[in-house]
Design an enzyme around this catalytic site. Structure first.
Site, PDB file in Angstrom:
ATOM      1  N   CYS A 156       0.715  -1.358  -0.028  1.00 23.64           N
ATOM      2  CA  CYS A 156      -0.021   0.004  -0.079  1.00 23.64           C
ATOM      3  C   CYS A 156       0.909   1.165  -0.059  1.00 23.64           C
ATOM      4  CB  CYS A 156      -0.982   0.100   1.164  1.00 23.64           C
ATOM      5  SG  CYS A 156      -2.236  -0.995   0.976  1.00 23.64           S
TER       6      CYS A 156
HETATM    7  N1  CO8 Z   1     -20.535  -9.598   6.464  1.00 22.65           N
HETATM    8  C1  CO8 Z   1     -21.089  -9.766   7.783  1.00 22.65           C
HETATM    9  N2  CO8 Z   1     -20.590  -9.922   8.615  1.00 22.65           N
HETATM   10  C2  CO8 Z   1     -19.130  -9.923   8.538  1.00 22.65           C
HETATM   11  C3  CO8 Z   1     -18.513 -10.091   7.411  1.00 22.65           C
HETATM   12  C4  CO8 Z   1     -19.372  -9.859   6.000  1.00 22.65           C
HETATM   13  N3  CO8 Z   1     -18.703  -9.474   5.032  1.00 22.65           N
HETATM   14  N4  CO8 Z   1     -17.192 -10.203   7.658  1.00 22.65           N
HETATM   15  C5  CO8 Z   1     -16.974 -10.232   8.777  1.00 22.65           C
HETATM   16  N5  CO8 Z   1     -18.214 -10.171   9.615  1.00 22.65           N
HETATM   17  C6  CO8 Z   1     -18.526 -10.311  10.846  1.00 22.65           C
HETATM   18  C7  CO8 Z   1     -17.452 -11.085  11.749  1.00 22.65           C
HETATM   19  O1  CO8 Z   1     -17.718 -12.614  11.619  1.00 22.65           O
HETATM   20  C8  CO8 Z   1     -17.337 -10.954  13.058  1.00 22.65           C
HETATM   21  O2  CO8 Z   1     -18.405 -11.462  13.575  1.00 22.65           O
HETATM   22  P1  CO8 Z   1     -18.089 -11.916  15.217  1.00 22.65           P
HETATM   23  O3  CO8 Z   1     -18.154 -10.539  15.895  1.00 22.65           O
HETATM   24  O4  CO8 Z   1     -19.545 -12.654  15.673  1.00 22.65           O
HETATM   25  O5  CO8 Z   1     -17.002 -12.803  15.496  1.00 22.65           O
HETATM   26  C9  CO8 Z   1     -17.820  -9.347  12.864  1.00 22.65           C
HETATM   27  O6  CO8 Z   1     -18.451  -8.980  11.528  1.00 22.65           O
HETATM   28  C10 CO8 Z   1     -16.574  -8.245  12.959  1.00 22.65           C
HETATM   29  O7  CO8 Z   1     -15.573  -8.840  12.276  1.00 22.65           O
HETATM   30  P2  CO8 Z   1     -14.135  -8.028  12.151  1.00 22.65           P
HETATM   31  O8  CO8 Z   1     -13.653  -7.769  13.639  1.00 22.65           O
HETATM   32  O9  CO8 Z   1     -13.314  -8.551  11.189  1.00 22.65           O
HETATM   33  O10 CO8 Z   1     -14.499  -6.607  11.499  1.00 22.65           O
HETATM   34  P3  CO8 Z   1     -14.090  -5.247  11.628  1.00 22.65           P
HETATM   35  O11 CO8 Z   1     -14.902  -4.348  12.227  1.00 22.65           O
HETATM   36  O12 CO8 Z   1     -12.522  -5.176  12.112  1.00 22.65           O
HETATM   37  O13 CO8 Z   1     -14.012  -4.891   9.947  1.00 22.65           O
HETATM   38  C11 CO8 Z   1     -12.299  -4.740   8.297  1.00 22.65           C
HETATM   39  C12 CO8 Z   1     -13.078  -5.606   9.136  1.00 22.65           C
HETATM   40  C13 CO8 Z   1     -13.070  -3.859   7.350  1.00 22.65           C
HETATM   41  C14 CO8 Z   1     -11.501  -5.600   7.320  1.00 22.65           C
HETATM   42  C15 CO8 Z   1     -11.401  -3.859   9.095  1.00 22.65           C
HETATM   43  O14 CO8 Z   1     -10.675  -4.718  10.019  1.00 22.65           O
HETATM   44  C16 CO8 Z   1     -10.143  -3.324   8.399  1.00 22.65           C
HETATM   45  O15 CO8 Z   1     -10.470  -2.511   7.378  1.00 22.65           O
HETATM   46  N6  CO8 Z   1      -9.173  -2.952   9.045  1.00 22.65           N
HETATM   47  C17 CO8 Z   1      -8.030  -2.031   8.532  1.00 22.65           C
HETATM   48  C18 CO8 Z   1      -7.203  -3.128   7.507  1.00 22.65           C
HETATM   49  C19 CO8 Z   1      -6.272  -2.490   6.725  1.00 22.65           C
HETATM   50  O16 CO8 Z   1      -6.120  -1.279   6.544  1.00 22.65           O
HETATM   51  N7  CO8 Z   1      -5.794  -3.271   5.524  1.00 22.65           N
HETATM   52  C20 CO8 Z   1      -4.984  -2.893   4.924  1.00 22.65           C
HETATM   53  C21 CO8 Z   1      -4.778  -3.686   3.839  1.00 22.65           C
HETATM   54  S1  CO8 Z   1      -4.587  -3.051   2.372  1.00 22.65           S
HETATM   55  C22 CO8 Z   1      -2.701  -3.115   2.139  1.00 22.65           C
HETATM   56  O17 CO8 Z   1      -2.004  -2.854   2.798  1.00 22.65           O
HETATM   57  C23 CO8 Z   1      -2.377  -3.710   0.772  1.00 22.65           C
HETATM   58  C24 CO8 Z   1      -2.100  -5.021   0.665  1.00 22.65           C
HETATM   59  C25 CO8 Z   1      -1.615  -5.240  -0.930  1.00 22.65           C
HETATM   60  C26 CO8 Z   1      -3.011  -5.097  -1.637  1.00 22.65           C
HETATM   61  C27 CO8 Z   1      -3.534  -6.403  -1.860  1.00 22.65           C
HETATM   62  C28 CO8 Z   1      -4.225  -6.085  -3.467  1.00 22.65           C
HETATM   63  C29 CO8 Z   1      -5.277  -7.170  -3.476  1.00 22.65           C
END
Ligand code: CO8
Length: 371
Positions: A156
């Site tokens: 990123c």
């Molecule tokens: N629909 C419904 N519910 C869901 C879904 C879904 N799609 N997905 C997860 N849930 C549920 C989970 O099961 C969980 O349930 P429970 O509480 O019962 O266990 C609940 O929702 C909460 O899940 P999370 O804790 O995972 O949810 P978050 O609030 O943390 O949100 C995110 C998830 C959006 C992924 C968030 O954590 C996030 O964005 N974090 C930051 C990540 C970030 O910035 N990453 C950077 C990556 S990008 C990068 O560096 C480039 C990489 C290389 C690129 C590659 C190209 C492909």
């Protein structure tokens, strides 16, 4: 020290859009088929049933409402769930070069530069479609530019690290005008069968022109006043695909992006805030002097948190513009899209920040000043 500017920017946006509604409908169809197929094993407690995805969760947790992709059809077919396209022949440009060519032309036009002016091209992205010959060298040929070109990857932070390389090349005298392109062809790396990550990425390409201030004729240029780069190893955002794949036992998970999103959120934000606030102190730029924050676009809550840390108060929407809702996470291109679309309305002498953060971990912070 030679003053260096970003004198132009460009953006290529694919024509095909996938909304959350379409993505979730296809994912949920896949889940229903899978659960029906595995009904006996699920009933016997041998495996858990898959759960539906939801548009409400995606929008609330990430801020994403839609994403652009190069190839839409296969992604939404529950029997396929990947972009479907053919490998292009050697006499055709690969997708990443084609995307870059479009974005580059817009950036060059903004900067009043022709291919003859460009003597270094850096292709910086999270994935390269092939290891060699470098995509940047093919772009160089397509544009008719001379000099040299290379590819680089810091996930990123590829764009900000590449801009910093461009600045150093200009200051070191190895280049005069640099084209940086960030073709993020992310969709092939997404596991569309993963509820946790199927919604995160979109395809796009950005471009910037970097040159010495004394050669700049653009009327919308930004001086690169300060640069700070930081990396710190983490397995929390990872992809293991590589050139050794065909020698190893087949692991169906290997080609995909994977992350521990919560951990990323918690661990990366303090590093981001520290890098930005330290560089602001070095450059003697106070929060109230910042007109705009063009931040990495991975998660709306993360951006608001980072902006609050920097400004010491809630940001106004126009101060920290978001493009996540329509573009989703576009890896290194995200902060540059925000810059490209929302760089108007800043007066000469006013300051702004362009900052990336992501896998590595990596953070790239540029303090910019309108010329
Ligand atoms: N629909 C419904 N519910 C869901 C879904 C879904 N799609 N997905 C997860 N849930 C549920 C989970 O099961 C969980 O349930 P429970 O509480 O019962 O266990 C609940 O929702 C909460 O899940 P999370 O804790 O995972 O949810 P978050 O609030 O943390 O949100 C995110 C998830 C959006 C992924 C968030 O954590 C996030 O964005 N974090 C930051 C990540 C970030 O910035 N990453 C950077 C990556 S990008 C990068 O560096 C480039 C990489 C290389 C690129 C590659 C190209 C492909």
């Amino acid at each position: 020290m030679k003053s260096v500017v970003i004198s132009g920017s460009g953006l290529f946006t694919p024509s095909q859009v996938i909304t959350n509604e379409e993505l979730v409908a296809s994912y949920n169809q896949y889940v229903d088929l899978y659960n029906a197929e595995q009904a006996d094993a699920i009933a016997a407690g041998e495996m858990p049933a898959l759960e539906h995805s939801s548009c409400e969760f995606i929008e609330k947790a990430s801020g994403i409402k839609a994403r652009y992709v190069l190839y839409k059809d296969g992604i939404l077919n529950p029997a396929v769930m990947r972009p479907v396209f053919d490998r292009r022949s050697e006499d055709q440009m690969p997708e990443m070069v084609e995307m870059a060519l479009h974005a580059a032309r817009e950036a060059m036009a903004q900067a009043n530069k022709t291919a003859g002016d460009i003597d270094l091209i850096i292709c910086a992205a999270s994935n390269m479609q092939r290891p060699y010959p470098a995509l940047s060298i093919e772009l160089q040929q397509q544009l008719g530019a001379t000099g040299y070109a290379f590819d680089m990857n810091v996930a990123c932070s590829s764009a900000t690290f590449a801009i910093s390389n461009a600045v150093n090349a200009i200051r070191g005298g190895t280049a005069k005008v640099v084209l940086v392109v960030n073709p993020e062809f992310a969709s092939p790396q997404v596991n569309y069968r993963s509820r946790d990550s199927h919604f995160i990425f979109g395809d796009v390409c950005t471009a910037t022109i970097i040159e010495a201030e004394d050669s700049c004729t653009s009327n919308n240029a930004f001086r690169i006043k300060g640069m700070s780069l930081k990396t710190e190893f983490s397995n929390n955002i990872r992809c293991d695909v590589g050139y050794t794949e065909h020698c190893l036992p087949v692991d169906p998970q290997v080609p995909f992006f994977k992350q521990q999103g919560r951990k990323v959120f918690k661990e990366l934000l303090p590093i981001v805030a520290d890098v930005i606030l330290t560089e602001m102190a070095v450059q003697q730029v106070a929060p109230e002097q910042l007109k705009r924050l063009w931040l990495h676009q991975a998660n709306i809550n993360m951006n608001i948190f980072a902006a609050k840390k920097i400004l010491g108060r809630d940001p106004l929407p126009e101060e920290a513009p978001l493009v996540l809702d329509t573009y989703a996470n576009t890896a290194s291109a995200g902060s540059v899209i925000a810059f490209h679309k929302y760089k108007q309305g800043i007066s000469s002498g006013e300051h702004a920040i362009l900052c990336s953060f992501g896998a590595g971990y990596s953070v790239g912070c540029l303090i910019l000043q309108k010329c």
